[in-house]
Write an enzyme that holds these catalytic residues in place. Structure first.
Site, short mmCIF file in Angstrom:
data_model
loop_
_atom_site.label_atom_id
_atom_site.label_comp_id
_atom_site.label_asym_id
_atom_site.label_seq_id
_atom_site.Cartn_x
_atom_site.Cartn_y
_atom_site.Cartn_z
N HIS A 28 82.87 75.86 43.93
CA HIS A 28 81.42 75.66 44.03
C HIS A 28 80.67 76.92 43.59
O HIS A 28 79.65 76.83 42.90
CB HIS A 28 81.03 75.34 45.48
CG HIS A 28 81.62 74.09 46.02
ND1 HIS A 28 82.57 74.08 47.02
CD2 HIS A 28 81.41 72.78 45.71
CE1 HIS A 28 82.90 72.85 47.30
NE2 HIS A 28 82.23 72.03 46.52
N LYS A 140 87.59 69.38 38.13
CA LYS A 140 88.62 68.93 39.08
C LYS A 140 88.47 67.43 39.36
O LYS A 140 89.45 66.70 39.48
CB LYS A 140 88.47 69.75 40.36
CG LYS A 140 88.94 69.09 41.59
CD LYS A 140 90.15 69.72 42.17
CE LYS A 140 90.74 68.91 43.28
NZ LYS A 140 89.75 68.41 44.22
N ARG A 178 89.42 70.07 50.81
CA ARG A 178 90.50 69.39 51.55
C ARG A 178 91.77 70.25 51.67
O ARG A 178 92.66 69.89 52.43
CB ARG A 178 90.85 68.05 50.88
CG ARG A 178 89.76 67.00 51.09
CD ARG A 178 90.20 65.61 50.68
NE ARG A 178 89.28 64.60 51.11
CZ ARG A 178 88.32 64.05 50.35
NH1 ARG A 178 88.17 64.44 49.11
NH2 ARG A 178 87.52 63.13 50.84
#
Ligand code: PAF
Length: 277
Positions: A28, A140, A178
């Site tokens: 990010h 991704k 995750r």
């Protein structure tokens, strides 16, 4: 948020927008820093979007830590964080969904029905609220990127999409919120997914393999041998525009997208590689 964006636009500011579900990581940050570089005002949204989670998925467990995210945003030069509640995005009378047909049913969509309608709907809403000139996404989530590209194009949205490279751990594991579900050992093993994708790319580009079935078998064997605790859910070889299966590698020319999903325990990871053939 919409009032602020309207004001920014009236005053001629170029808005860069990064939609996120929070629990931010270096992936990010790379998007935020790119936006900081290219735009006058950088807006990030943090919203764990219930509409993109299936009933048996990890919506409740999804990691959330606003204070941590706030400091990361600040250090990456974000000007505004849009942090709505579910009822702001999906009020009781909410009835409208956006669906990018066909592309949403492929790859991830086969295992996550409804997921991409949830993504497209929230992204369109976030675009309408933050009014960006530029919007930043990570490679991704390659299928998400292809679907948002299609939506932007089909619905004539006046927004330029910037697709940024996947940021990886030193061992090659793609950064993901995750990954916090993984043990140290699983993190080490899961690096094999990236290695397998690179091996598949090598086999294709060095013309060692043309047959898709053989290639998939080879990649599966590579993962099973080097990561015995993984469970590969799928591997697919498609183009990166409409996500159509490539049937003849020998004849094919253009961008190749190899995508996969694998479980480590209960954690489902995705990764991909894109290259020109
Ligand atoms: O990639 C994500 O984090 C999400 O799918 C997105 C784009 C923020 C929409 O909820």
């Amino acid at each position: 948020m919409q009032d602020i964006s309207n004001f920014l636009k009236r005053t001629g500011r170029k808005i860069g927008f990064i939609p996120t579900m929070g629990f931010l990581h270096e992936g990010h940050c790379s998007l935020m820093l790119k936006a900081r570089d290219e735009a006058d005002t950088v807006i990030t949204s943090i919203f764990v979007n219930p509409a993109q989670f299936g009933p048996s998925e990890d919506f409740n467990q999804y990691p959330r830590d606003f204070l941590r995210d706030y400091h990361i945003c600040k250090s990456c030069g974000v000007d505004y964080i849009f942090y709505p509640e579910s009822k702001d995005i999906y009020p009781n009378d909410f009835l409208t969904y956006v669906e990018v047909k066909e592309m949403s049913e492929k790859l991830e969509g086969k295992f996550r029905p409804g997921h991409f309608a949830g993504v497209a709907t929230v992204v369109l809403k976030l675009f309408n609220i933050t009014k960006p000139d530029l919007a930043y996404f990570g490679q991704k989530d390659a299928q998400q990127v292809a679907i948002i590209k299609k939506m932007t194009d089909n619905l004539n949205l006046d927004i330029k999409l910037r697709i940024c490279e996947t940021v990886r751990e030193e061992n090659g594991l793609a950064k993901s919120s995750r990954n916090t579900y993984l043990t140290k050992e699983q993190k080490e093993e899961a690096a094999v997914l990236n290695k397998a994708l690179n091996e598949a790319k090598r086999l294709i580009l060095e013309e060692e393999m043309h047959d898709i079935k053989e290639l998939k078998k080879e990649v599966k064997k590579y993962i099973e041998t080097n990561s015995p605790n993984s469970s590969l859910q799928y591997i697919a070889v498609t183009d990166f525009i409409n996500l159509e299966k490539i049937s003849d590698l020998k004849e094919y020319k253009g961008d190749v997208l190899i995508s996969l999903a694998a479980y480590y325990g209960k954690t489902r990871l995705i990764d991909n590689i894109i290259f020109e053939k």
